[in-house]
Design a protein around this motif. Structure first.
Motif, PDB file in Angstrom:
ATOM      1  N   MET A 127       1.442  -1.147   0.000  1.00  0.00           N
ATOM      2  CA  MET A 127       0.182   0.125   0.056  1.00  0.00           C
ATOM      3  C   MET A 127       0.720   1.753  -0.136  1.00  0.00           C
ATOM      4  SD  MET A 127      -2.827  -1.285   0.220  1.00  0.00           S
ATOM      5  CE  MET A 127      -3.653   0.573   0.540  1.00  0.00           C
ATOM      6  N   LYS A 128       2.098   0.762   0.495  1.00  0.00           N
ATOM      7  CA  LYS A 128       2.618   2.497   0.868  1.00  0.00           C
ATOM      8  C   LYS A 128       3.560   2.636  -0.591  1.00  0.00           C
ATOM      9  CE  LYS A 128       4.124   2.262   6.025  1.00  0.00           C
ATOM     10  NZ  LYS A 128       4.768   2.128   7.195  1.00  0.00           N
ATOM     11  N   SER A 131       1.590   3.940  -3.539  1.00  0.00           N
ATOM     12  CA  SER A 131       0.598   5.036  -3.080  1.00  0.00           C
ATOM     13  C   SER A 131       1.874   6.500  -3.277  1.00  0.00           C
ATOM     14  CB  SER A 131       0.556   5.691  -1.567  1.00  0.00           C
ATOM     15  OG  SER A 131      -0.009   4.183  -1.023  1.00  0.00           O
ATOM     16  N   ARG A 132       3.710   5.960  -3.293  1.00  0.00           N
ATOM     17  CA  ARG A 132       4.209   6.371  -3.611  1.00  0.00           C
ATOM     18  C   ARG A 132       4.724   6.648  -5.282  1.00  0.00           C
ATOM     19  NH1 ARG A 132      10.163   4.506  -3.039  1.00  0.00           N
ATOM     20  NH2 ARG A 132      11.308   6.452  -4.095  1.00  0.00           N
ATOM     21  N   THR A 135       1.190   9.260  -6.512  1.00  0.00           N
ATOM     22  CA  THR A 135       1.830  10.853  -6.366  1.00  0.00           C
ATOM     23  C   THR A 135       2.596  10.811  -6.862  1.00  0.00           C
ATOM     24  OG1 THR A 135       3.168  10.243  -4.339  1.00  0.00           O
ATOM     25  CG2 THR A 135       0.834   9.738  -3.521  1.00  0.00           C
ATOM     26  N   ALA A 153      -4.500   7.658  -5.280  1.00  0.00           N
ATOM     27  CA  ALA A 153      -4.385   7.530  -4.654  1.00  0.00           C
ATOM     28  C   ALA A 153      -4.541   7.880  -3.223  1.00  0.00           C
ATOM     29  CB  ALA A 153      -2.888   8.878  -5.277  1.00  0.00           C
ATOM     30  N   SER A 154      -6.103   8.366  -3.297  1.00  0.00           N
ATOM     31  CA  SER A 154      -6.416   8.586  -2.789  1.00  0.00           C
ATOM     32  C   SER A 154      -7.117   7.365  -1.488  1.00  0.00           C
ATOM     33  CB  SER A 154      -7.392   9.964  -2.342  1.00  0.00           C
ATOM     34  OG  SER A 154      -8.467  10.279  -1.449  1.00  0.00           O
ATOM     35  N   PHE A 156      -5.839   4.248  -2.388  1.00  0.00           N
ATOM     36  CA  PHE A 156      -5.094   3.848  -1.159  1.00  0.00           C
ATOM     37  C   PHE A 156      -4.429   4.216   0.202  1.00  0.00           C
ATOM     38  CE2 PHE A 156      -3.705   1.911  -4.967  1.00  0.00           C
ATOM     39  CZ  PHE A 156      -3.601   0.276  -5.268  1.00  0.00           C
ATOM     40  N   ALA A 157      -4.547   5.350   0.275  1.00  0.00           N
ATOM     41  CA  ALA A 157      -3.783   6.804   1.635  1.00  0.00           C
ATOM     42  C   ALA A 157      -5.005   6.026   2.737  1.00  0.00           C
ATOM     43  CB  ALA A 157      -4.362   7.462   1.362  1.00  0.00           C
ATOM     44  N   TRP A 176      -2.969   8.868   7.259  1.00  0.00           N
ATOM     45  CA  TRP A 176      -2.929   8.509   6.565  1.00  0.00           C
ATOM     46  C   TRP A 176      -3.834   8.476   5.925  1.00  0.00           C
ATOM     47  CZ3 TRP A 176       0.117   6.705   1.830  1.00  0.00           C
ATOM     48  CH2 TRP A 176       0.918   6.142   2.640  1.00  0.00           C
ATOM     49  N   ALA A 180      -5.300  10.948   2.484  1.00  0.00           N
ATOM     50  CA  ALA A 180      -6.358  10.350   1.157  1.00  0.00           C
ATOM     51  C   ALA A 180      -7.410  11.976   1.081  1.00  0.00           C
ATOM     52  CB  ALA A 180      -7.403   9.570   2.329  1.00  0.00           C
ATOM     53  N   TRP A 183      -5.099  14.285  -1.310  1.00  0.00           N
ATOM     54  CA  TRP A 183      -4.808  13.982  -2.572  1.00  0.00           C
ATOM     55  C   TRP A 183      -6.542  13.619  -2.922  1.00  0.00           C
ATOM     56  CZ3 TRP A 183      -1.280   9.334  -1.086  1.00  0.00           C
ATOM     57  CH2 TRP A 183      -0.199   9.322  -0.266  1.00  0.00           C
TER      58      TRP A 183
END
Length: 390
Positions: A127-128, A131-132, A135, A153-154, A156-157, A176, A180, A183
């Protein structure tokens, strides 16, 4: 290489998941729970190269494709996929968002399925890193495609925040959740800000701050961007908050709001934040509220009736509601039945490693210790107590 890695690699060598090279790479990595750093180490490729491949900024060279294929054990299929071509990186580093969004939406669904059955430990790293990747890709997309990447991305956050809470880290869950919101705003969606208040209500409830939980739930319900789904989630949190405060009348009013908003939300096909509202069984939610109100017999009857008709699909929900049923039975004086349920559920709780389920187990222990227990039951209660604190 350890045996588990060897088995996992052989299992993926027969057929690749759908998608272009970058999406397939991310999916296979996510299934193993590897971070970008871990996968880069195994493939002897830089982290930057992996991020660029997964986001669609770069095409794989033959050497990199071969290294990734070897690390994942796909038997040449990744090399073949790279050779067959993919949606190429657009001029001047502009990302073609369509394949990225479609592919990572599938990855998110897979990770959610894994998280529901195993808890956060096998999905957090993926997940991290994804997300990277998203973004990093967002600023390189244009127009509506940029918004699509930021919205994904939001999502995922938001789920990373839930997994952080499941791991017992409320501060990380809030971080996180705030990401979210930020993003989601980049993607033009303000509803995530409303749903974030629901998440904050749950986090407050989990740490025992019932007043704050009700306050956040009320803010979510009144948020200008709240839709029927978010208002239903907010009413559910409010009902459980009022129940824990012992306010039966306010609890019932919130339950009525939950049912009303849930009916209103069914059939709404707009994108939703949080769990699908139709998966929130109203009778199980009512039973949970009756448990908090210490109406143990009624709660036990409601849990038993619903478990006979429809058992929740995922391991986390099954364990959570089973332990609540056991707590109700213990409170009603049926310790034998309660202990049987907990004994059957403990192996699942050990597997999923969920802080929220462990908290429910702690409530069972607290209630069971008010009852006279046999030596075997005492041993089970002690084992439950040890597991409840991790």
């Amino acid at each position: 290489m350890d045996p588990a890695d060897s088995t996992a690699e052989r299992s993926t060598s027969t057929r690749l998941p759908p998608g272009d090279f970058g999406v397939v790479l991310a999916t296979l990595r996510a299934r193993r729970g590897w971070s970008v750093r871990e996968f880069a180490r195994r493939a002897n490729v830089s982290e930057g190269q992996i991020c660029n491949l997964e986001s669609g900024l770069r095409n794989p060279t033959p050497a990199v494709a071969t290294a990734c294929d070897a690390a994942l054990g796909t038997g040449g299929e990744l090399v073949e996929l790279a050779g067959a071509g993919r949606c190429g990186a657009r001029p001047e580093g502009v990302v073609e968002a369509g394949p990225v969004v479609t592919g990572y939406e599938r990855v998110l669904l897979e990770l959610k399925d894994i998280g529901r059955s195993t808890g956060p430990r096998f999905v957090t790293a993926s997940m991290k890193s994804i997300s990277r990747t998203l973004t990093d890709a967002g600023p390189h997309a244009v127009g509506e495609q940029r918004a699509e990447i930021w919205l994904l991305a939001s999502r995922f956050a938001e789920y990373a925040g839930w997994m952080a809470q499941e791991a017992g880290n409320p501060a990380e869950a809030l971080r996180w959740t705030n990401l979210a919101v930020r993003w989601g705003a980049h993607g033009g969606d303000e509803t995530v800000a409303a749903y974030a208040l629901v998440r904050k209500a749950f986090i407050a409830q989990h740490r025992g701050d019932t007043c704050a939980a009700i306050g956040f739930a009320d803010q979510a319900a009144g948020h200008p961007a709240a839709n029927p789904v978010i208002r239903a989630h907010a009413a559910r949190r409010a009902a459980q908050g009022h129940a824990r405060r012992g306010d039966a009348e306010a609890c019932q009013e919130a339950l009525e709001r939950f049912r009303s908003h849930a009916v209103e939300a069914i059939g709404d096909r707009t994108p939703h934040w949080g769990p699908r509202i139709e998966n929130g069984n109203p009778r199980l939610i009512e039973a949970s509220c009756m448990l908090s109100l210490r109406r143990f017999e009624l709660a036990a009857d409601l849990f038993a009736a619903e478990h006979r008709q429809a058992v929740p699909a995922d391991s986390n929900s099954q364990a959570r509601f089973s332990v609540r049923q056991a707590t109700a039975l213990a409170g009603a004086g049926h310790l034998d039945d309660a202990c049987q349920i907990v004994e059957a559920t403990l192996p699942v709780i050990k597997c999923i490693d969920s802080a929220t389920v462990r908290a429910e187990l702690g409530r069972f222990v607290e209630q069971a210790r008010t009852r006279r227990a046999s030596p075997g039951q005492l041993a089970l209660i002690d084992a439950s107590a040890a597991l409840s604190i991790g």
